[in-house]
Design a protein around this motif. Structure first.
Motif, PDB file in Angstrom:
ATOM      1  N   PHE A   1       0.872  -1.162   0.000  1.00 15.53           N
ATOM      2  CA  PHE A   1       0.000   0.000   0.000  1.00 15.53           C
ATOM      3  C   PHE A   1       0.907   1.209   0.000  1.00 15.53           C
ATOM      4  CE2 PHE A   1       0.716  -1.616   4.200  1.00 15.53           C
ATOM      5  CZ  PHE A   1       1.208  -0.522   4.879  1.00 15.53           C
ATOM      6  N   ALA A   2       0.365   2.389  -0.235  1.00 16.08           N
ATOM      7  CA  ALA A   2       1.199   3.566  -0.391  1.00 16.08           C
ATOM      8  C   ALA A   2       1.141   4.460   0.824  1.00 16.08           C
ATOM      9  CB  ALA A   2       0.767   4.355  -1.621  1.00 16.08           C
ATOM     10  N   VAL A   3       2.142   5.319   0.934  1.00 19.21           N
ATOM     11  CA  VAL A   3       2.218   6.289   2.007  1.00 19.21           C
ATOM     12  C   VAL A   3       1.931   7.659   1.434  1.00 19.21           C
ATOM     13  CG1 VAL A   3       3.717   7.326   3.714  1.00 19.21           C
ATOM     14  CG2 VAL A   3       3.936   4.898   3.187  1.00 19.21           C
ATOM     15  N   ALA A   4       1.031   8.368   2.073  1.00 21.02           N
ATOM     16  CA  ALA A   4       0.637   9.667   1.552  1.00 21.02           C
ATOM     17  C   ALA A   4       1.736  10.693   1.757  1.00 21.02           C
ATOM     18  CB  ALA A   4      -0.643  10.142   2.237  1.00 21.02           C
TER      19      ALA A   4
ATOM     20  N   MET B   1       1.437   2.101  13.432  1.00 19.36           N
ATOM     21  CA  MET B   1       0.311   1.288  13.901  1.00 19.36           C
ATOM     22  C   MET B   1      -0.628   0.954  12.749  1.00 19.36           C
ATOM     23  SD  MET B   1      -2.622   2.158  16.776  1.00 19.36           S
ATOM     24  CE  MET B   1      -3.321   3.497  15.794  1.00 19.36           C
ATOM     25  N   PHE B   2      -0.988   1.955  11.938  1.00 15.26           N
ATOM     26  CA  PHE B   2      -1.873   1.711  10.805  1.00 15.26           C
ATOM     27  C   PHE B   2      -1.157   0.919   9.720  1.00 15.26           C
ATOM     28  CE2 PHE B   2      -4.427   5.700  11.999  1.00 15.26           C
ATOM     29  CZ  PHE B   2      -5.375   4.947  12.680  1.00 15.26           C
ATOM     30  N   GLU B   3       0.145   1.097   9.593  1.00 19.86           N
ATOM     31  CA  GLU B   3       0.894   0.338   8.605  1.00 19.86           C
ATOM     32  C   GLU B   3       0.818  -1.156   8.918  1.00 19.86           C
ATOM     33  OE1 GLU B   3       5.030   1.220   8.566  1.00 19.86           O
ATOM     34  OE2 GLU B   3       5.351   0.334   6.599  1.00 19.86           O
ATOM     35  N   ALA B   4       0.961  -1.507  10.210  1.00 20.89           N
ATOM     36  CA  ALA B   4       0.853  -2.904  10.613  1.00 20.89           C
ATOM     37  C   ALA B   4      -0.558  -3.431  10.372  1.00 20.89           C
ATOM     38  CB  ALA B   4       1.226  -3.048  12.091  1.00 20.89           C
ATOM     39  N   GLU B   5      -1.568  -2.605  10.644  1.00 24.44           N
ATOM     40  CA  GLU B   5      -2.945  -3.019  10.380  1.00 24.44           C
ATOM     41  C   GLU B   5      -3.157  -3.281   8.888  1.00 24.44           C
ATOM     42  OE1 GLU B   5      -7.583  -1.428  10.818  1.00 24.44           O
ATOM     43  OE2 GLU B   5      -5.948  -0.303  11.756  1.00 24.44           O
TER      44      GLU B   5
ATOM     45  N   PHE C   1      -5.925   0.723   1.374  1.00 23.32           N
ATOM     46  CA  PHE C   1      -5.461   1.478   0.221  1.00 23.32           C
ATOM     47  C   PHE C   1      -4.280   2.405   0.520  1.00 23.32           C
ATOM     48  CE2 PHE C   1     -10.109   1.021  -0.944  1.00 23.32           C
ATOM     49  CZ  PHE C   1      -9.894   0.017  -1.869  1.00 23.32           C
ATOM     50  N   LYS C   2      -4.304   3.099   1.643  1.00 20.24           N
ATOM     51  CA  LYS C   2      -3.273   4.115   1.895  1.00 20.24           C
ATOM     52  C   LYS C   2      -3.063   4.315   3.385  1.00 20.24           C
ATOM     53  CE  LYS C   2      -2.005   7.146  -0.811  1.00 20.24           C
ATOM     54  NZ  LYS C   2      -0.845   7.392  -1.686  1.00 20.24           N
ATOM     55  N   VAL C   3      -1.797   4.446   3.776  1.00 20.28           N
ATOM     56  CA  VAL C   3      -1.416   4.827   5.133  1.00 20.28           C
ATOM     57  C   VAL C   3      -0.554   6.071   5.030  1.00 20.28           C
ATOM     58  CG1 VAL C   3      -0.053   4.169   7.152  1.00 20.28           C
ATOM     59  CG2 VAL C   3      -1.530   2.480   6.054  1.00 20.28           C
ATOM     60  N   GLY C   4      -0.730   7.019   5.932  1.00 11.48           N
ATOM     61  CA  GLY C   4       0.095   8.217   5.862  1.00 11.48           C
ATOM     62  C   GLY C   4       0.101   9.014   7.145  1.00 11.48           C
ATOM     63  N   SER C   5       0.910  10.075   7.147  1.00  8.18           N
ATOM     64  CA  SER C   5       1.024  10.998   8.271  1.00  8.18           C
ATOM     65  C   SER C   5       0.108  12.184   8.060  1.00  8.18           C
ATOM     66  CB  SER C   5       2.470  11.479   8.427  1.00  8.18           C
ATOM     67  OG  SER C   5       3.337  10.399   8.680  1.00  8.18           O
ATOM     68  N   LEU C   6      -0.423  12.714   9.159  1.00  9.35           N
ATOM     69  CA  LEU C   6      -1.222  13.936   9.107  1.00  9.35           C
ATOM     70  C   LEU C   6      -0.312  15.142   9.316  1.00  9.35           C
ATOM     71  CD1 LEU C   6      -4.210  12.718  11.311  1.00  9.35           C
ATOM     72  CD2 LEU C   6      -4.282  13.155   8.839  1.00  9.35           C
ATOM     73  N   PRO C   7      -0.517  16.219   8.577  1.00 11.00           N
ATOM     74  CA  PRO C   7       0.361  17.390   8.699  1.00 11.00           C
ATOM     75  C   PRO C   7       0.403  17.967  10.108  1.00 11.00           C
ATOM     76  CG  PRO C   7      -1.030  17.566   6.756  1.00 11.00           C
ATOM     77  CD  PRO C   7      -1.531  16.394   7.533  1.00 11.00           C
ATOM     78  N   THR C   8      -0.687  17.820  10.860  1.00  7.36           N
ATOM     79  CA  THR C   8      -0.752  18.376  12.212  1.00  7.36           C
ATOM     80  C   THR C   8      -0.306  17.374  13.272  1.00  7.36           C
ATOM     81  OG1 THR C   8      -3.095  17.744  12.289  1.00  7.36           O
ATOM     82  CG2 THR C   8      -2.585  20.002  11.630  1.00  7.36           C
TER      83      THR C   8
END
Length: 327
Positions: free
Chosen positions: A29-32, A88-92, A111-118
């Motif tokens: 899956f991709a990282v945002a 954590m979400f990457e492992a899920e 579909f996608k795992v990523g970091s939030l800007p905040t």
């Protein structure tokens, strides 16, 4: 409602919380990328949507927030956590992807795992419209067994990354020995947590005696590593609008198939579930003697997460096994 978007690959790595360690692995899956709103950005590009028509809050458990994003390309389920990084979400997502790849029981496709800007992280996955029940019990048992048969690992027992059981780290370093893996990475880890958190030397010392003496419970068994959901209780079992069973929120690893029933005390499995399961994977010799051993891991975890209300159940199982094994 399902979606038509696909999974794509990346080999990026993320910072991980203290206590969680990673084994490098290629991710399905991709990282945002960091942006003003990476969730919206992905949905309107890679998600093939041209507009988002509604964002509605939905139940996401006690750890994360969750929303349904309705679009002209279908609906997406999005979980966010404002405090924890993407590991954590990457492992899920890796667990969901592994179960999805067996093409047996239905799971939400990641579909996608990523970091939030905040700060924090998110996961985008397939939105499944749930039905009114937790699914047909015989179908659930059969499909779960089919997943166990299809999901095999040549690496042994473990998983490519560490994940969590609830909010407790789950150690998944690979091992070729199931008794050692379960004794050290499952029971042993929980017993050490109980000692560290509560100073509970009694349960620690008795539990370690059990770990050192439990090998006879596995005599004359050939145990194949099979893909486990890992946290199969009633809250993680549902059905889609057609009544097909759906399982979600996994704590996946490759282990002994019997360990999947460790949360049976709060899963509500009917006899028809077990009958259907054992038609696909026959019950092994000594199953009844090992059943409580697999419950013990989850009772210990609940003790460590929620306190002394679960201690007596864990202690009772340990004492019963020590008597049985004359240990």
């Amino acid at each position: 409602m399902g979606t038509t978007v696909g999974i794509f690959s990346t080999s990026s790595f993320f910072p991980i919380p203290p206590r969680l360690r990673r084994v490098p692995v290629r991710r399905p899956f991709a990282v945002a990328a960091m942006g003003e709103d990476p969730i919206r950005e992905w949905i309107l590009t890679e998600g093939n949507a041209t507009k988002i028509t509604r964002i509605s809050p939905v139940g996401g458990g006690c750890i994360n927030s969750a929303s349904c994003y309705d679009t002209d390309a279908g609906s997406f389920f999005v979980k966010t956590n404002r405090r924890i990084g993407p590991s954590m979400f990457e492992a899920e997502a890796l667990g969901l992807g592994a179960m999805f790849d067996t093409q047996t029981i239905r799971v939400p496709r990641p579909f996608k795992v990523g970091s939030l800007p905040t700060g924090g992280s998110f996961i985008i996955m397939e939105f499944i419209e749930f039905g009114a029940s937790r699914g047909n019990q015989p179908v659930l048992g059969r499909k779960l067994a089919e997943m166990h048969k299809a999901g095999k690992s040549e690496k042994g027992f473990g998983f490519d990354v560490e994940n969590t059981i609830g909010s407790t780290p789950q150690i998944n370093d690979w091992s070729s020995d199931w008794v050692q893996f379960y004794g050290e990475r499952r029971l042993g880890y929980q017993l050490k947590l109980a000692l560290d958190q509560y100073g509970d030397r009694t349960i620690y010392e008795k539990g370690q005696r059990l770990v050192k003496n439990m090998a006879p419970l596995f005599e004359n068994l050939v145990i194949e590593p099979c893909l486990l959901h890992g946290d199969l209780w009633s809250g993680n079992i549902s059905s889609d609008k057609n009544g097909e069973p759906v399982i979600l929120d996994p704590a996946c690893y490759y282990g002994h198939n019997e360990a999947e029933f460790g949360m049976s005390w709060c899963a509500g499995f009917a006899s028809a579930f077990y009958d259907a399961y054992f038609q696909v994977i026959p019950k092994q010799q000594g199953y009844e003697k090992r059943r409580e051993l697999y419950l013990l891991y989850h009772y210990l975890n609940h003790y460590n997460l929620f306190g002394s209300g679960y201690r007596s159940s864990a202690m009772s199982i340990i004492d019963d096994y020590l008597r049985m094994l004359n240990a």
